[in-house]
Design an enzyme around this catalytic site. Structure first.
Site, PDB file in Angstrom:
ATOM      1  N   CYS A   1      41.559  40.787  31.054  1.00 59.91           N
ATOM      2  CA  CYS A   1      41.755  40.715  32.500  1.00 59.91           C
ATOM      3  C   CYS A   1      42.608  41.889  32.981  1.00 59.91           C
ATOM      4  O   CYS A   1      43.728  42.106  32.517  1.00 59.91           O
ATOM      5  CB  CYS A   1      42.430  39.391  32.863  1.00 59.91           C
ATOM      6  SG  CYS A   1      42.930  39.309  34.577  1.00 59.91           S
TER       7      CYS A   1
ATOM      8  N   ASN B   1      39.594  36.881  48.471  1.00 58.52           N
ATOM      9  CA  ASN B   1      38.151  36.818  48.257  1.00 58.52           C
ATOM     10  C   ASN B   1      37.900  35.872  47.092  1.00 58.52           C
ATOM     11  O   ASN B   1      38.429  36.071  46.000  1.00 58.52           O
ATOM     12  CB  ASN B   1      37.594  38.208  47.945  1.00 58.52           C
ATOM     13  CG  ASN B   1      37.776  39.167  49.114  1.00 58.52           C
ATOM     14  OD1 ASN B   1      37.614  38.779  50.265  1.00 58.52           O
ATOM     15  ND2 ASN B   1      38.134  40.412  48.820  1.00 58.52           N
TER      16      ASN B   1
ATOM     17  N   THR C   1      36.169  41.042  43.060  1.00 61.07           N
ATOM     18  CA  THR C   1      35.762  41.925  41.962  1.00 61.07           C
ATOM     19  C   THR C   1      36.638  41.737  40.726  1.00 61.07           C
ATOM     20  O   THR C   1      36.219  42.086  39.626  1.00 61.07           O
ATOM     21  CB  THR C   1      35.813  43.410  42.385  1.00 61.07           C
ATOM     22  OG1 THR C   1      37.140  43.734  42.804  1.00 61.07           O
ATOM     23  CG2 THR C   1      34.835  43.687  43.519  1.00 61.07           C
TER      24      THR C   1
ATOM     25  N   HIS D   1      41.069  37.307  38.597  1.00 60.76           N
ATOM     26  CA  HIS D   1      42.430  36.782  38.458  1.00 60.76           C
ATOM     27  C   HIS D   1      42.867  36.656  39.913  1.00 60.76           C
ATOM     28  O   HIS D   1      42.951  37.678  40.617  1.00 60.76           O
ATOM     29  CB  HIS D   1      43.295  37.779  37.662  1.00 60.76           C
ATOM     30  CG  HIS D   1      44.720  37.373  37.467  1.00 60.76           C
ATOM     31  ND1 HIS D   1      45.352  37.445  36.241  1.00 60.76           N
ATOM     32  CD2 HIS D   1      45.659  36.930  38.342  1.00 60.76           C
ATOM     33  CE1 HIS D   1      46.615  37.048  36.358  1.00 60.76           C
ATOM     34  NE2 HIS D   1      46.831  36.741  37.635  1.00 60.76           N
TER      35      HIS D   1
ATOM     36  N   HIS E   1      44.083  36.695  43.545  1.00 61.75           N
ATOM     37  CA  HIS E   1      45.014  37.622  44.180  1.00 61.75           C
ATOM     38  C   HIS E   1      44.875  37.545  45.686  1.00 61.75           C
ATOM     39  O   HIS E   1      43.822  37.188  46.207  1.00 61.75           O
ATOM     40  CB  HIS E   1      44.781  39.058  43.690  1.00 61.75           C
ATOM     41  CG  HIS E   1      43.355  39.504  43.784  1.00 61.75           C
ATOM     42  ND1 HIS E   1      42.402  39.138  42.858  1.00 61.75           N
ATOM     43  CD2 HIS E   1      42.711  40.247  44.704  1.00 61.75           C
ATOM     44  CE1 HIS E   1      41.242  39.661  43.191  1.00 61.75           C
ATOM     45  NE2 HIS E   1      41.393  40.327  44.319  1.00 61.75           N
TER      46      HIS E   1
HETATM   47  P1  AMP Z   1      38.924  41.965  45.223  1.00 62.65           P
HETATM   48  O1  AMP Z   1      37.782  42.898  45.561  1.00 62.65           O
HETATM   49  O2  AMP Z   1      39.310  41.027  46.326  1.00 62.65           O
HETATM   50  O3  AMP Z   1      38.683  41.275  43.899  1.00 62.65           O
HETATM   51  O4  AMP Z   1      40.201  42.894  45.054  1.00 62.65           O
HETATM   52  C1  AMP Z   1      40.463  43.640  43.903  1.00 62.65           C
HETATM   53  C2  AMP Z   1      41.351  44.767  44.353  1.00 62.65           C
HETATM   54  O5  AMP Z   1      41.971  45.330  43.230  1.00 62.65           O
HETATM   55  C3  AMP Z   1      40.606  45.899  45.079  1.00 62.65           C
HETATM   56  O6  AMP Z   1      41.138  46.056  46.387  1.00 62.65           O
HETATM   57  C4  AMP Z   1      40.861  47.109  44.187  1.00 62.65           C
HETATM   58  O7  AMP Z   1      41.036  48.299  44.930  1.00 62.65           O
HETATM   59  C5  AMP Z   1      42.133  46.712  43.469  1.00 62.65           C
HETATM   60  N1  AMP Z   1      42.329  47.353  42.193  1.00 62.65           N
HETATM   61  C6  AMP Z   1      41.436  47.467  41.174  1.00 62.65           C
HETATM   62  N2  AMP Z   1      42.006  48.099  40.133  1.00 62.65           N
HETATM   63  C7  AMP Z   1      43.271  48.388  40.485  1.00 62.65           C
HETATM   64  C8  AMP Z   1      44.374  49.042  39.843  1.00 62.65           C
HETATM   65  N3  AMP Z   1      44.279  49.531  38.593  1.00 62.65           N
HETATM   66  N4  AMP Z   1      45.528  49.179  40.521  1.00 62.65           N
HETATM   67  C9  AMP Z   1      45.648  48.694  41.775  1.00 62.65           C
HETATM   68  N5  AMP Z   1      44.666  48.055  42.431  1.00 62.65           N
HETATM   69  C10 AMP Z   1      43.489  47.911  41.803  1.00 62.65           C
HETATM   70 ZN    ZN Z   2      44.406  37.568  34.400  1.00 59.58          ZN
END
Ligand code: AMP
Ligand code: ZN
Length: 113
Positions: free
Chosen positions: A4, A86, A94, A97, A99
């Site tokens: 994850c 989301n 995406t 986990h 958030h």
């Molecule tokens: P979601 O699309 O709601 O699942 O949000 C996932 C978020 O994680 C997206 O806004 C991505 O830009 C962000 N994200 C993915 N990888 C990283 C990372 N390594 N550091 C910071 N944010 C990230």
């Molecule tokens: Zn996790």
């Protein structure tokens, strides 16, 4: 959870720009910001999505919202802010986990944008 992304960020195995941390919550700046201020708040327990909140882990969600309030104040989001979760692929999740996105310092449309 070994594979994850956000568990790895919490453990420091993947670098992040931390904006908040306590025993329950970790928060960091989003790598693809959708607003001038955009942070992601995650529980320090692997909960896959809003569908997986239960009586045992629900307190993490309250802790996240308390952290959001503090970080919003510390970063001057005085005109209001948008909190987004989301849940599920078709909603745009995406990373599986759970958030909460905290975005601010711009105007937001409704229900999207
Ligand atoms: P979601 O699309 O709601 O699942 O949000 C996932 C978020 O994680 C997206 O806004 C991505 O830009 C962000 N994200 C993915 N990888 C990283 C990372 N390594 N550091 C910071 N944010 C990230
Ligand atoms: Zn996790």
């Amino acid at each position: 959870m070994e594979d994850c992304l956000f568990c790895k960020i919490i453990k420091g195995e993947i670098p992040s720009k931390k904006v908040f941390e306590n025993d329950y919550v970790y928060a960091f700046l989003d790598i693809e910001p959708q607003a001038p201020f955009h942070a992601v708040f995650v529980p320090k327990a692997h909960i896959s999505s809003a569908n997986d909140i239960n009586d045992d882990n629900a307190f993490y969600i309250g802790e996240i919202f308390k952290a959001i309030k503090q970080v919003a104040k510390e970063n001057g989001l005085t005109d209001g802010y948008r909190i987004v979760n989301n849940c599920g692929e078709s909603a745009g999740q995406t990373v599986f986990h759970i958030h909460f996105h905290l975005m601010g310092k711009r105007k937001f449309g409704w229900p999207a944008g």
